[in-house]
Design an enzyme around this catalytic site. Structure first.
Site, PDB file in Angstrom:
ATOM      1  N   THR A   2       0.817  -1.210   0.000  1.00  0.00           N
ATOM      2  CA  THR A   2       0.000   0.000   0.000  1.00  0.00           C
ATOM      3  C   THR A   2       0.851   1.260   0.000  1.00  0.00           C
ATOM      4  OG1 THR A   2      -1.778  -1.152   1.171  1.00  0.00           O
ATOM      5  CG2 THR A   2      -1.786   1.254   1.249  1.00  0.00           C
ATOM      6  N   VAL A   3       1.742   1.395   0.983  1.00  0.00           N
ATOM      7  CA  VAL A   3       2.557   2.609   1.084  1.00  0.00           C
ATOM      8  C   VAL A   3       3.631   2.636   0.000  1.00  0.00           C
ATOM      9  CG1 VAL A   3       4.114   3.948   2.555  1.00  0.00           C
ATOM     10  CG2 VAL A   3       2.088   2.858   3.545  1.00  0.00           C
TER      11      VAL A   3
ATOM     12  N   VAL B  62       4.989   8.017  12.457  1.00  0.00           N
ATOM     13  CA  VAL B  62       4.110   8.407  13.559  1.00  0.00           C
ATOM     14  C   VAL B  62       2.806   9.008  13.061  1.00  0.00           C
ATOM     15  CG1 VAL B  62       3.829   9.996  15.498  1.00  0.00           C
ATOM     16  CG2 VAL B  62       5.944   8.709  15.243  1.00  0.00           C
TER      17      VAL B  62
ATOM     18  N   GLY C 140       1.733   9.515   9.848  1.00  0.00           N
ATOM     19  CA  GLY C 140       1.324   9.330   8.459  1.00  0.00           C
ATOM     20  C   GLY C 140       1.668  10.571   7.659  1.00  0.00           C
TER      21      GLY C 140
ATOM     22  N   GLY D 126     -11.662  -0.914   4.867  1.00  0.00           N
ATOM     23  CA  GLY D 126     -10.204  -0.999   4.795  1.00  0.00           C
ATOM     24  C   GLY D 126      -9.479  -0.194   5.850  1.00  0.00           C
TER      25      GLY D 126
ATOM     26  N   LYS E 284       3.805   4.674  18.623  1.00  0.00           N
ATOM     27  CA  LYS E 284       3.951   6.056  18.171  1.00  0.00           C
ATOM     28  C   LYS E 284       4.288   6.988  19.329  1.00  0.00           C
ATOM     29  CE  LYS E 284       0.911   5.334  14.210  1.00  0.00           C
ATOM     30  NZ  LYS E 284      -0.436   5.566  13.616  1.00  0.00           N
TER      31      LYS E 284
ATOM     32  N   GLY F 290      -3.148   6.040   5.518  1.00  0.00           N
ATOM     33  CA  GLY F 290      -3.626   6.042   4.141  1.00  0.00           C
ATOM     34  C   GLY F 290      -2.471   6.002   3.167  1.00  0.00           C
TER      35      GLY F 290
END
Length: 411
Positions: free
Chosen positions: A11-12, A127, A129, A182, A200, A297
């Site tokens: 994803t990332v 931490v 995003g 998701g 985090k 995300g």
């Protein structure tokens, strides 16, 4: 031209590739050098995907290529990410990551290796995003002693709690919705039990207090037992329930925890809803500052990684100093830190129970009793003065009341 590599095409990782491809001219201009994606590492094949042109399966191909100057990792987990990062930094190749497990466990060590080899280890996305919080802490907010850092650090739990708060939905139903959208994994334990937020806050606390705060030392409470009744009591106090990661310094001791807190309506964290995150710091000079945005995300997180890549390119041949001593902090016992509490206990209407409730209120120093929400029976609720949790637990044991739930009040 600066050649870079991306580790992991999930994803990332795919988001990083997308940004480096679609926004290449903009990214390169801001970095001051043309950035070229030379390799993507993944064990899988991706037939028909343009990534095939740069896809490799052996890390040595990347780390032994003298043209590679920056590597970005988006695989997750401690290994092989740590081994890969260490090998790169020892060769003077800068390394960026979104991997909070790696950063929490090995961040201080990797920073030392980076410094020794005149490279950089950047981890903005680990931490917040897409929220820029680490770089401002390291580079901008340097004049203050910070006595507190707190925040909503997990979008999944904030989504669930927001739905329960605003729509009266049950935890199980909202969790199922979050999984369908998701936002939550099939096994949501890391999110709903507070482990994600725990890692985090460990990273952030290590940075503001400049010594290693270990995830394993942080007490964590999740959200799985929270019900609509809890929100009804919160509403009666003009508050909401948020899962907070927090680290606070009091009397020269550092305390850290993850737990559901009642947050009042005049606190900016109260209005942070859905999958959004926010991190709030309090300094001795600046006082309060807050960072808000999408904490997870694909593209939000990838954007932060690409920003780190740009910063690595701008700093080629130099090292950014980050104060993070690997010697561990001995955290204070979180049960000794004073908070006000909302306490729910069972009440059956008997004279014996009434005596217990009276004794309980007295043991808490005259705790104020709340009116039960409409339709709620069989219990009583109190708001205590500021007190350590240990004292609250002692009062429960001494008076014999049966505890249903307790929440810390963040005011």
């Amino acid at each position: 031209m600066v050649n870079v590599a991306v580790l992991g095409y999930g994803t990332v990782g795919s988001g990083i590739v997308e940004i480096l491809t679609k926004n290449n001219s903009h990214v390169s201009r801001r970095a001051g050098e043309e950035i070229k994606l030379k390799y993507v590492l993944d064990l899988r094949e991706f037939p028909g995907d343009p990534v095939e042109k740069v896809l490799v399966h052996d890390y040595d191909t990347i780390v032994n290529d003298p043209e590679i100057r920056v590597i970005a990792e988006a695989m997750g987990g401690l290994e092989p990410a740590f081994t890969f990062a260490k090998k790169a930094l020892e060769k003077g190749i800068s390394f960026c990551t979104s991997n909070k497990v790696l950063v929490e466990a090995k961040g201080a060590e990797l920073l030392q290796i980076a410094k020794k080899n005149n490279a950089n280890f950047f981890f903005e996305a680990s931490v917040g995003g897409g929220i820029p919080v680490i770089r401002p802490m390291i580079e901008s907010l340097t004049a203050d002693h910070f006595d507190e850092i707190s925040g909503i650090m997990n979008g999944t739990t904030n989504f669930i709690l927001t739905k329960m708060d605003q729509e009266g939905a049950a935890y199980e139903d909202v969790l199922a919705e979050a999984q369908a959208l998701g936002y939550a994994e099939r096994n949501p334990e890391a999110d709903v039990e507070g482990h994600d937020a725990g890692r985090k806050i460990a990273i952030l606390a290590s940075l503001i207090y400049e010594r290693q705060v270990n995830f394993a030392d942080i007490p964590m409470e999740g959200i799985t037992e929270i019900t609509g009744v809890d929100f009804a009591y919160a509403h009666s106090l003009e508050a909401s329930i948020k899962l907070l990661g927090t680290a606070r310094k009091k009397d020269h001791r550092i305390y850290a925890m993850v737990a559901p807190f009642l947050v009042p309506s005049n606190d900016p964290l109260y209005a942070v809803n859905g999958v959004y995150n926010a991190i709030k710091l309090h300094g001795d000079m600046l006082e309060n500052v807050m960072f808000y945005g999408q904490g997870a995300g694909k593209l939000a997180t990838a954007s932060a990684v690409v920003s780190d890549i740009q910063d690595c390119v701008r700093r080629l041949g130099t090292h950014r100093e980050v104060l993070w001593d690997p010697s561990p902090v001995q955290l204070g016992d979180a049960k000794e830190y004073p908070f006000r509490f909302l306490v729910r206990v069972k009440a059956d209407g008997s004279a014996e129970n009434a005596e217990k409730l009276s004794a309980f209120a007295g043991a808490l120093g005259g705790a104020g009793r709340l009116t039960a929400p409409r339709g709620v029976t069989g219990e009583a609720a109190f708001v205590t003065k500021a007190m350590p949790e240990k004292e609250l637990c002692e009062a429960v044991e001494k008076t014999g009341v049966e505890l249903i739930r307790k929440f810390r009040l963040d005011w």
